[in-house]
Design a protein around this motif. Structure first.
Motif, mmCIF file in Angstrom:
data_model
loop_
_atom_site.group_PDB
_atom_site.id
_atom_site.type_symbol
_atom_site.label_atom_id
_atom_site.label_comp_id
_atom_site.label_asym_id
_atom_site.label_seq_id
_atom_site.Cartn_x
_atom_site.Cartn_y
_atom_site.Cartn_z
ATOM 1 N N TYR A 1 -16.467 -32.439 -21.667
ATOM 2 C CA TYR A 1 -16.339 -33.471 -20.628
ATOM 3 C C TYR A 1 -16.035 -34.846 -21.211
ATOM 4 O O TYR A 1 -15.155 -35.560 -20.716
ATOM 5 C CB TYR A 1 -17.598 -33.514 -19.745
ATOM 6 C CG TYR A 1 -17.519 -32.477 -18.653
ATOM 7 C CD1 TYR A 1 -16.977 -32.771 -17.416
ATOM 8 C CD2 TYR A 1 -17.930 -31.176 -18.892
ATOM 9 C CE1 TYR A 1 -16.867 -31.808 -16.417
ATOM 10 C CE2 TYR A 1 -17.822 -30.193 -17.912
ATOM 11 C CZ TYR A 1 -17.289 -30.516 -16.674
ATOM 12 O OH TYR A 1 -17.164 -29.551 -15.696
ATOM 13 N N GLU B 1 -20.409 -30.949 -30.856
ATOM 14 C CA GLU B 1 -21.660 -30.679 -31.606
ATOM 15 C C GLU B 1 -22.496 -29.576 -30.948
ATOM 16 O O GLU B 1 -22.997 -28.682 -31.630
ATOM 17 C CB GLU B 1 -22.469 -31.989 -31.701
ATOM 18 C CG GLU B 1 -23.738 -31.899 -32.530
ATOM 19 C CD GLU B 1 -24.979 -31.440 -31.763
ATOM 20 O OE1 GLU B 1 -25.870 -30.879 -32.403
ATOM 21 O OE2 GLU B 1 -25.052 -31.608 -30.530
ATOM 22 N N VAL C 1 -25.636 -42.389 -29.554
ATOM 23 C CA VAL C 1 -26.141 -43.541 -28.801
ATOM 24 C C VAL C 1 -27.650 -43.380 -28.678
ATOM 25 O O VAL C 1 -28.132 -42.342 -28.203
ATOM 26 C CB VAL C 1 -25.478 -43.599 -27.408
ATOM 27 C CG1 VAL C 1 -26.098 -44.691 -26.565
ATOM 28 C CG2 VAL C 1 -23.980 -43.795 -27.559
ATOM 29 N N VAL D 1 -16.546 -25.692 -18.372
ATOM 30 C CA VAL D 1 -15.421 -26.429 -18.937
ATOM 31 C C VAL D 1 -14.317 -26.610 -17.883
ATOM 32 O O VAL D 1 -13.620 -27.629 -17.865
ATOM 33 C CB VAL D 1 -14.871 -25.660 -20.179
ATOM 34 C CG1 VAL D 1 -13.622 -26.307 -20.724
ATOM 35 C CG2 VAL D 1 -15.948 -25.558 -21.257
ATOM 36 N N TRP E 1 -21.615 -27.058 -29.040
ATOM 37 C CA TRP E 1 -21.007 -25.730 -29.199
ATOM 38 C C TRP E 1 -21.083 -25.283 -30.667
ATOM 39 O O TRP E 1 -21.317 -24.120 -30.954
ATOM 40 C CB TRP E 1 -19.540 -25.751 -28.752
ATOM 41 C CG TRP E 1 -19.380 -25.856 -27.269
ATOM 42 C CD1 TRP E 1 -19.413 -26.999 -26.538
ATOM 43 C CD2 TRP E 1 -19.191 -24.785 -26.338
ATOM 44 N NE1 TRP E 1 -19.246 -26.710 -25.203
ATOM 45 C CE2 TRP E 1 -19.097 -25.362 -25.051
ATOM 46 C CE3 TRP E 1 -19.073 -23.405 -26.460
ATOM 47 C CZ2 TRP E 1 -18.904 -24.599 -23.897
ATOM 48 C CZ3 TRP E 1 -18.876 -22.643 -25.312
ATOM 49 C CH2 TRP E 1 -18.803 -23.235 -24.047
ATOM 50 N N ARG F 1 -17.646 -16.733 -21.984
ATOM 51 C CA ARG F 1 -17.661 -15.926 -20.776
ATOM 52 C C ARG F 1 -16.507 -16.342 -19.865
ATOM 53 O O ARG F 1 -15.984 -15.544 -19.101
ATOM 54 C CB ARG F 1 -18.997 -16.147 -20.077
ATOM 55 C CG ARG F 1 -19.264 -15.180 -18.980
ATOM 56 C CD ARG F 1 -20.577 -15.487 -18.327
ATOM 57 N NE ARG F 1 -20.358 -16.174 -17.066
ATOM 58 C CZ ARG F 1 -21.309 -16.412 -16.182
ATOM 59 N NH1 ARG F 1 -22.542 -16.045 -16.434
ATOM 60 N NH2 ARG F 1 -21.058 -17.014 -15.053
ATOM 61 N N SER F 2 -16.116 -17.606 -19.938
ATOM 62 C CA SER F 2 -15.073 -18.073 -19.019
ATOM 63 C C SER F 2 -13.711 -17.549 -19.460
ATOM 64 O O SER F 2 -13.444 -17.409 -20.655
ATOM 65 C CB SER F 2 -15.049 -19.599 -18.958
ATOM 66 O OG SER F 2 -15.029 -20.141 -20.242
HETATM 67 C C1 FAD Z 1 -24.987 -19.925 -24.326
HETATM 68 C C2 FAD Z 1 -24.036 -20.685 -23.423
HETATM 69 C C3 FAD Z 1 -22.793 -20.157 -23.131
HETATM 70 C C4 FAD Z 1 -21.893 -20.861 -22.351
HETATM 71 N N1 FAD Z 1 -20.664 -20.313 -22.111
HETATM 72 C C5 FAD Z 1 -19.774 -21.024 -21.390
HETATM 73 C C6 FAD Z 1 -18.448 -20.507 -21.181
HETATM 74 O O1 FAD Z 1 -18.078 -19.433 -21.628
HETATM 75 N N2 FAD Z 1 -17.576 -21.275 -20.469
HETATM 76 C C7 FAD Z 1 -17.916 -22.489 -19.949
HETATM 77 O O2 FAD Z 1 -17.075 -23.132 -19.308
HETATM 78 N N3 FAD Z 1 -19.162 -22.977 -20.122
HETATM 79 C C8 FAD Z 1 -20.088 -22.287 -20.820
HETATM 80 N N4 FAD Z 1 -21.346 -22.789 -21.010
HETATM 81 C C9 FAD Z 1 -21.705 -24.064 -20.378
HETATM 82 C C10 FAD Z 1 -21.411 -25.221 -21.310
HETATM 83 O O3 FAD Z 1 -22.615 -25.793 -21.743
HETATM 84 C C11 FAD Z 1 -20.586 -26.264 -20.614
HETATM 85 O O4 FAD Z 1 -19.444 -25.707 -20.054
HETATM 86 C C12 FAD Z 1 -20.023 -27.356 -21.510
HETATM 87 O O5 FAD Z 1 -20.730 -27.482 -22.691
HETATM 88 C C13 FAD Z 1 -19.933 -28.608 -20.758
HETATM 89 O O6 FAD Z 1 -19.465 -29.639 -21.597
HETATM 90 P P1 FAD Z 1 -20.228 -31.025 -21.714
HETATM 91 O O7 FAD Z 1 -19.279 -31.932 -22.403
HETATM 92 O O8 FAD Z 1 -20.775 -31.426 -20.409
HETATM 93 O O9 FAD Z 1 -21.518 -30.721 -22.590
HETATM 94 P P2 FAD Z 1 -21.705 -30.399 -24.148
HETATM 95 O O10 FAD Z 1 -20.710 -29.440 -24.626
HETATM 96 O O11 FAD Z 1 -23.144 -30.051 -24.294
HETATM 97 O O12 FAD Z 1 -21.423 -31.789 -24.852
HETATM 98 C C14 FAD Z 1 -22.302 -32.870 -24.766
HETATM 99 C C15 FAD Z 1 -22.313 -33.549 -26.114
HETATM 100 O O13 FAD Z 1 -23.046 -34.759 -26.002
HETATM 101 C C16 FAD Z 1 -23.615 -35.014 -27.243
HETATM 102 N N5 FAD Z 1 -24.702 -35.972 -27.084
HETATM 103 C C17 FAD Z 1 -25.905 -35.772 -26.504
HETATM 104 N N6 FAD Z 1 -26.627 -36.914 -26.557
HETATM 105 C C18 FAD Z 1 -25.866 -37.837 -27.177
HETATM 106 C C19 FAD Z 1 -26.063 -39.209 -27.523
HETATM 107 N N7 FAD Z 1 -27.203 -39.839 -27.236
HETATM 108 N N8 FAD Z 1 -25.070 -39.858 -28.179
HETATM 109 C C20 FAD Z 1 -23.903 -39.238 -28.472
HETATM 110 N N9 FAD Z 1 -23.669 -37.925 -28.168
HETATM 111 C C21 FAD Z 1 -24.635 -37.252 -27.525
HETATM 112 C C22 FAD Z 1 -24.072 -33.653 -27.757
HETATM 113 O O14 FAD Z 1 -24.081 -33.664 -29.156
HETATM 114 C C23 FAD Z 1 -23.007 -32.726 -27.192
HETATM 115 O O15 FAD Z 1 -22.070 -32.321 -28.167
HETATM 116 C C24 FAD Z 1 -22.259 -22.116 -21.803
HETATM 117 C C25 FAD Z 1 -23.521 -22.656 -22.093
HETATM 118 C C26 FAD Z 1 -24.397 -21.951 -22.898
HETATM 119 C C27 FAD Z 1 -25.717 -22.575 -23.230
#
Ligand code: FAD
Length: 411
Positions: A32, A55, A125, A389, A57, A68-69
């Motif tokens: 995101y 980080e 942050v 995602v 992932w 899974r997606s």
């Molecule tokens: C086991 C598992 C399997 C999954 N499989 C799928 C799948 O197949 N397909 C799918 O679409 N989704 C899947 N998901 C869901 C997945 O978590 C989300 O799709 C995806 O990670 C969303 O992206 P994001 O950027 O919101 O979060 P994230 O990928 O979690 O990214 C957030 C980032 O913010 C960073 N962060 C946190 N706090 C701070 C801070 N204070 N300062 C700076 N950086 C920070 C973290 O290091 C992290 O890297 C799965 C989740 C799990 C747990």
């Protein structure tokens, strides 16, 4: 006033330098945050994305995991759709495959990140505070940044759900599925995996394959598998009417949830029903075979978890007992923004919420002006696509259009 390569401004005053300033600070460099950053950059808005790319992932998902997606729902978003998974595979000469391996997805995200150039700042942050008319961020090394808007894209990392019955076990004995990827440490160990969702079932399969002695214990009466009616997905244009390509949710609901803006107009009660139905616990079909020789106990819950020497003793509600070395909790997560330790209480209490989820309006804006949330925290307002995602495209477009308008007013 100076502009750095990312367009962020810094002002030098006598003595201490004034904090650097950017229009938008995006916290989190997962799918995101990276996608939002790409859209801001294309729009010419000075935005900085903070955090180590991908980080969560790279370090929290189990090694050997498959996404899974579907592939089409695993693209990060950029305005020209030039930085797709396919474009990465072509550029890196990676053989396309489905399901997508975790390592390929992490490499894809890190390749995608390159387009942000110096708009990406790998520092964490530590704190976000209001600093009228915008915000002040404190970074890991103590540097302060001022920004007009903040986008929180920090994922579900802090929201791990650990049921009360397991609270007395040590962190080494009761490990959450999202707490590390080194499954090799469980080789030869007895592991009880709790849960019936994809994380639990996939972890059980991977553990079994590294020769752990695994048992899955689930409350549900039977395990559910995604895609049991796969023929419904292979009827050409008729299938497209029934399911969106994101493949989130069952027949019909899948079409609705593909439009987060539309979902946001559905009354909360119905929206919650749609959300929980779309993401109910189920495993991907490729796990059926991999789990065929794993012991699975359904319809049972753990009523007590205690330690006896190095062993964990689990009591189940049928009176039986299990003795294991570790418990792996595939018990999901519970969004609660007060658990983001970089958000001080003074700020979270001003954010209107529904049980830990921020209440968001158009542009993914919270009730605190200039503060936005994308990803899982937005799912209660915009529907279940935001857990995945696949939601990066609509979230980034709507967010950037809104911020761009409000920055014009702010100036
Ligand atoms: C086991 C598992 C399997 C999954 N499989 C799928 C799948 O197949 N397909 C799918 O679409 N989704 C899947 N998901 C869901 C997945 O978590 C989300 O799709 C995806 O990670 C969303 O992206 P994001 O950027 O919101 O979060 P994230 O990928 O979690 O990214 C957030 C980032 O913010 C960073 N962060 C946190 N706090 C701070 C801070 N204070 N300062 C700076 N950086 C920070 C973290 O290091 C992290 O890297 C799965 C989740 C799990 C747990």
């Amino acid at each position: 006033m100076k502009l750095d390569s990312a367009g962020a401004r810094s002002t030098q005053t006598i003595g201490r330098p004034a904090p650097m300033h950017c229009d938008v600070a995006v916290i989190g460099a997962g799918p995101y945050g990276l996608s939002a950053g790409a859209h801001f950059k294309a729009k010419g808005i000075s935005a900085r994305v903070f955090g180590e790319p991908m980080e969560f992932w790279a370090s929290k998902m189990p090694e050997g995991m498959l996404l899974r997606s579907p592939r089409v729902a695993s693209n990060l978003s950029d305005p020209d759709r030039a930085f797709t998974l396919e474009a990465y595979e072509a550029a890196s000469k990676t053989e396309p495959c489905a399901p997508l391996p975790l390592d390929t997805f992490v490499k894809y995200g890190r390749w995608f990140r390159q387009q942000l150039g110096s708009d990406l700042d790998e520092r964490m942050v530590l704190r976000v505070e209001r600093d009228h008319p915008g915000f002040r961020l404190t970074l890991r090394d103590g540097e302060e940044i001022r920004s007009a808007c903040v986008v929180i894209a920090t994922g579900i990392g802090p929201f791990k759900r650990k049921p009360a019955v397991f609270q007395r076990l040590s962190p080494k004995q009761a490990i959450h599925c999202y707490e590390g990827r080194d499954v090799g440490q469980f080789a030869g160990k007895r592991v009880a995996v709790i849960g019936a969702g994809q994380s639990a079932l996939e972890s059980a399969a991977i553990l079994h394959e590294v020769n752990a002695d695994v048992e899955v214990i689930a409350r549900t009466s039977h395990l559910r598998w995604i895609g049991r009616h796969s023929w419904l997905h292979h009827m050409g244009p008729i299938s497209s009417l029934l399911y969106s390509s994101h493949d989130v949710g069952p027949i019909g609901i899948s079409r609705l949830v593909a439009y987060p803006r539309l979902v946001s107009y559905v009354p909360l009660k119905a929206r919650d029903k749609i959300r929980t139905r779309a993401v109910r616990s189920a495993g991907a079909p490729w796990l059926i075979q991999r789990l065929s020789t794993v012991k699975i106990t359904t319809g049972r819950s753990v009523t007590e978890a205690t330690t006896f020497g190095d062993e964990v003793v689990l009591k189940l509600d049928d009176g039986t007992e299990r003795r294991v070395d570790h418990v792996l909790l595939g018990t999901g997560y519970q969004v609660d923004i007060s658990r983001y330790d970089f958000l001080p209480q003074e700020l979270t209490r001003d954010i209107e919420q529904f049980d830990g989820y921020p209440k968001l309006a158009g542009g993914f804006r919270s009730s605190v002006p200039g503060l936005h949330f994308v990803g899982a925290t937005a799912a209660r307002s915009f529907g279940p696509l935001l857990y995945f995602v696949a939601g990066t495209e609509s979230a980034s477009r709507e967010l950037v259009a809104h911020v761009s308008r409000s920055l014009r007013k702010y100036r």
